[in-house]
Design an enzyme around this catalytic site. Sequence first.
Site, PDB file in Angstrom:
ATOM      1  N   LYS B  81       0.815  -1.212   0.045  1.00 24.68           N
ATOM      2  CA  LYS B  81       0.179  -0.134  -0.227  1.00 24.68           C
ATOM      3  C   LYS B  81       0.843   1.236  -0.066  1.00 24.68           C
ATOM      4  O   LYS B  81       1.866   1.157   0.641  1.00 24.68           O
ATOM      5  CB  LYS B  81      -0.829   0.005   1.145  1.00 24.68           C
ATOM      6  N   SER B 156      -9.519   1.387   3.190  1.00 17.57           N
ATOM      7  CA  SER B 156      -8.908   2.240   2.456  1.00 17.57           C
ATOM      8  C   SER B 156      -7.825   1.649   1.433  1.00 17.57           C
ATOM      9  O   SER B 156      -7.369   1.996   0.359  1.00 17.57           O
ATOM     10  CB  SER B 156      -7.925   3.344   3.109  1.00 17.57           C
ATOM     11  N   SER B 180      -9.782  -1.004   7.302  1.00 18.17           N
ATOM     12  CA  SER B 180      -9.148  -0.825   5.866  1.00 18.17           C
ATOM     13  C   SER B 180      -8.452  -2.004   5.435  1.00 18.17           C
ATOM     14  O   SER B 180      -8.248  -1.908   4.237  1.00 18.17           O
ATOM     15  CB  SER B 180      -8.281   0.583   6.104  1.00 18.17           C
TER      16      SER B 180
END
Lengths: 95, 500
Positions: B81, B156, B180
């Site tokens: 990420k 997310s 997330s």
Amino acid sequence: MAHTDLDINYLAHLARLALTPEEAAALNGQLAGVLSYVEKLKEVDVTGVEPMAHAQPRVNVSRPDEVRPSLPHSEALRNAPASANGLFVVPKIVE
Amino acid sequence: MPSLNELSLTDLRDLLARGECSSREVVEACLDRVDAVEAQVRAFLHLDREGALRQADAADAARRAGEASDRPLLGLPLGLKDVLAEQGQQLTCGSRILADFISPYDATVVERLRQAGAVLFGRLNMDEFAMGSSTENSAYFPTRNPWDLDRTPGGSSGGCAAAVAAAECPASIGSDTGGSVRQPAAFCGVVGLKPTYGRVSRYGLVAYASSLDQVGPVTRSVSDAALLLGVMAGHDSRDATSLPDPAPDYAAALDRGVRGLRIGLPREYRVGGLAPEVGGAVEAAVKVLADLGAEVREISLPHTEHSVAAYYIIAPAEASANLARFDGIRYGRREDGPDPVTLYARTRGSGFGREVKRRIVLGTYVLSSGYYDAYYLRAQKVRALIRRDFLRAFEEVDLILTPTTPTTAFRLGEKVDDPLQMYLMDVFTLACNLAGLCGISLPCGFSGSPRLPIGLQLLGPPLGETVLLQAAQAYQSATAWHRELPGLATAPGGSEPASG
């Protein structure tokens, strides 16, 4: 917990956030909605409850006070939007 | 026979160990898959093609030199990420304000993954500064759900989940502040693990809400999650919130089964708004675990309905403080002004997107003089009660079982202008972060039409990862949901942008 006094422009100033009038208007409505929702917390009896700032009860974590390797000067400045003479460049603060 | 890019980390590890394939072949298979589907999925913000092949060749050379034994991830590709610092790579956090930022050092997690031999493959898309549940808050582009390109992958860590679901890489590393990792894993039909707060170092993870943030893996299988956690977990003196407890051998305990384990079903989680197909799939999963020998009982978590409100005070409050560092002075974007205050305001006004501004202003409000006690302090007290609910429940049960999300993946654009509706989607995942627990989401079925994955969430007590993974593994050994792949159309040898 009334939020009729929600002053987006004042809050944006505190947060150092330039907003367009359209952004400020949209935020005003959306935050009023969120704040109405969080009024739910008033239903909870919190008498005598200690506030919890952290997920694990660890306090006063320390390490030996000794010199350790750190980023070289040039690396620390590499992402700076403006630098000169090994320093960050900022606008004039004192006349 | 599935192709290399469709295999799990543990399967690939075994093939590599037996010399049946090379790391270069694995990485090339992933890169070919990216070429075929990425124009539709858009999981990656940046793909380090040459770097990945170079690392793969180095891994193959290390294996030939007999250096594989203490490097459990040698030659295995992983996506990161775009919120974890990786030296020499971009670190945008999905934000314009960090568009040109290059990481000067590795996060502790990245350092450990490198030492274990992982091939770092690329930077994955996310909601800006990890604020969001759909990856639509990325300043660059939305990622699409590989099961239905008109739907979000969740967020997310949407890029992390979409890339694994689309078989572009076997696993990825995300971060979970209120769900997330788990929520996008549920939406994309993969496994997502949030370790206990403090189990994995946060050094080099860009902060959103520091008392809630935790790094976690997104994988195809529970055993892959155990493998990655084993590499990442452990004390780090560079993170003062890192727990000193030694990390156990998670993989060794995986096959102990669930016989005799007590699993609690919170009665407060049967909320209105739970999609019937989600409820049905989760009930069927409960039966699977009961048939395997788990003892299932109802429990109560009385403050459940207040977790969304507490979270959306605490997280924005911490975010408003953390994001003060983006001031246009030391790094990141700068919009000049005649004085420092104007410079800060212009830089932040142009550099941050809508949701980030929303949370900064909300956080500023709940921390401001006159409102602090009514909002922030009260939310912290409610947080203590939520934690107490869980710790009491864990005196009666070993694990807690819930749906991961109330519905399957929603459509792109469906909730983007209604932040409160978006926030309410997090109702089942937030409490885990507030209370400092560990949690995992794993595939437990599909909706009918359209066919979309459904996620089952298991929650464990602080540092309860061993039992959590053991139960998840037992469920996965008895079911095949995690083996299904989305039927993405591929565009070999060239790709056309997705329409619509």
